[in-house]
Write a protein that holds these residues in place. Structure first.
Motif, short mmCIF file in Angstrom:
data_model
loop_
_atom_site.label_atom_id
_atom_site.label_comp_id
_atom_site.label_asym_id
_atom_site.label_seq_id
_atom_site.Cartn_x
_atom_site.Cartn_y
_atom_site.Cartn_z
N MET A 68 67.58 24.00 -12.41
CA MET A 68 68.24 24.99 -11.58
C MET A 68 68.06 26.39 -12.16
N LYS A 69 68.23 26.49 -13.46
CA LYS A 69 68.08 27.79 -14.13
C LYS A 69 66.67 28.33 -13.97
N GLN A 71 64.57 27.79 -11.54
CA GLN A 71 64.37 28.24 -10.16
C GLN A 71 65.02 29.59 -9.90
N VAL A 72 66.25 29.74 -10.37
CA VAL A 72 66.98 30.99 -10.13
C VAL A 72 66.33 32.14 -10.89
N ILE A 77 63.41 29.40 -5.27
CA ILE A 77 64.40 28.37 -5.01
C ILE A 77 63.76 27.22 -4.22
N TRP A 79 65.43 24.01 -4.20
CA TRP A 79 66.53 23.14 -3.79
C TRP A 79 67.59 23.95 -3.07
N LEU A 97 74.14 30.44 -11.50
CA LEU A 97 73.10 29.61 -10.91
C LEU A 97 73.51 29.03 -9.56
N LEU A 98 74.80 29.20 -9.20
CA LEU A 98 75.33 28.55 -8.01
C LEU A 98 76.07 29.54 -7.11
N ILE A 271 72.52 26.03 -4.68
CA ILE A 271 71.74 26.86 -5.60
C ILE A 271 71.81 28.33 -5.18
N LYS A 272 72.04 29.19 -6.16
CA LYS A 272 72.13 30.63 -5.90
C LYS A 272 70.80 31.16 -5.36
N THR A 274 69.52 30.48 -2.27
CA THR A 274 68.89 29.70 -1.21
C THR A 274 68.87 30.48 0.09
#
Length: 353
Positions: A68-69, A71-72, A77, A79, A97-98, A271-272, A274
């Motif tokens: 996740m980290k 991707q952000v 992104i 997910w 991250l969210l 996810i932050k 998206t």
């Protein structure tokens, strides 16, 4: 010819623009696979797609915040919605991250109870997630391979003289460090206080050293029942639902030991960044309804809404973590938010020693 083409378009256009042929981009939902993912697909993913005609791509990962980290931070992104263990949620949320999930999206319970009163408090405790189920880190053994002595307490994991053989543990500091201190005599109520100190951390790694040569490390929960089944390990750490599924569906001669269990929640998070945030919110609102959440009892995970219990088969209740809270303790998400990164570094260094 032209009239025939126009006629064909006139017939096809209503079909192509109907809900059954929605042109909305697919929503990517990520979880943990195996029996757990199968239960989510059956009770959440498939019913949601049928109701909304929104296509969902359902994938799995091994947990943690690293993917996740990445991707952000890369602003790429991949997910949209992710099932996160609450032990990782605090860190993921605090690191940005969210997305924040407004609790106003949540439906009333099937009995009419407002969501804020229906959910367990812990399920709504973090603004970045909505609780999906209560689960427990337990250990289990195979009656056919364990030998004459059955393990009964957390200390038996660390006693290779009493019970020789390999131990299968998930390759991360969480749970392993807690179990090491419990087995070394630290009381449950003092556990995280001790683990927060340098001396306590050294004590935990020293205890793990006593069985280091007998540990088989794995990354995915799906590997735990496999190790028991093929004899790769005689004791394994596992999410309780993985072992229950092997017992209930496959008739495996496995036994769950609840002593020292670390129970926690999994949550749906977004996810932050998206581009499908509204669709993600819609999915979470649906998936956290009373009946979809009750479906997690298929693999002995407890629903996070009281109203869901009306849909849980009575014979499953003894296998729910909520029936064994007295033998375990709640995993401390705030602790791991503060110490997860530093202990992750120490754990990886210890693995190489």
């Amino acid at each position: 010819m032209r009239n025939a083409m126009l006629l064909s378009l006139a017939i096809l256009l209503p079909l192509l623009t109907s809900p059954a042929f929605s042109q909305d981009p697919p929503l990517t939902v990520v979880s943990f696979g195996g029996a757990y993912g199968a239960a989510q697909k059956k009770h959440m993913i498939d019913p949601y797609m049928e109701k909304t005609k929104q296509k969902v791509l359902f994938d799995d990962y091994s947990g943690g915040v690293a993917q996740m980290k990445a991707q952000v931070e890369a602003n790429k992104i991949l997910w949209d919605v992710v099932d996160i263990e609450a032990i990782d949620l605090e860190r993921a949320c605090s690191e940005g991250l969210l997305e924040v999930i407004p609790q106003s999206i949540l439906s009333k319970g099937s009995d009419g109870t407002p969501a804020q009163k229906d959910f367990l408090p812990a399920a709504l405790a973090n603004e970045c997630g909505i609780g999906v189920m209560v689960w427990a880190n337990i250990f289990a053994f195979n009656e056919k391979t364990i030998g004459k002595v059955f393990p009964k307490t957390i200390t038996d994991i660390f006693d290779t003289t009493k019970i020789p053989g390999k131990r299968g543990l998930r390759k991360r500091p969480q749970v392993n460090l807690e179990w090491a201190l419990l087995a070394d005599g630290v009381p449950k109520e003092k556990l995280y206080e001790v683990l927060a100190t340098e001396k306590g951390q050294q004590r935990a790694f020293a205890k793990l050293d006593t069985i280091k040569s007998d540990i088989i490390w794995f990354d995915s929960w799906s590997q735990a029942p496999q190790l028991l089944n093929d004899g790769g390990a005689i004791i394994v750490q596992s999410a309780n639902g993985r072992i229950y599924d092997a017992i209930a569906k496959d008739g495996k001669s496995f036994q769950i030991v609840w002593d020292g269990n670390l129970y926690d929640l999994d949550v749906w998070s977004i996810i932050k960044g998206t581009t499908h945030k509204q669709a993600a919110l819609d999915f979470i609102a649906f998936a956290t309804g009373s009946k979809p959440l009750a479906g997690m009892a298929d693999i002995a995970y407890g629903p996070t809404r009281q109203s869901s219990m009306a849909f849980v088969p009575p014979q499953v209740i003894p296998f729910l973590p909520s029936s064994h809270l007295d033998k375990g303790l709640k995993a401390d998400s705030l602790f791991w938010s503060d110490y997860g990164e530093s202990l992750g570094v120490k754990f990886n260094q210890w693995l190489l020693e």
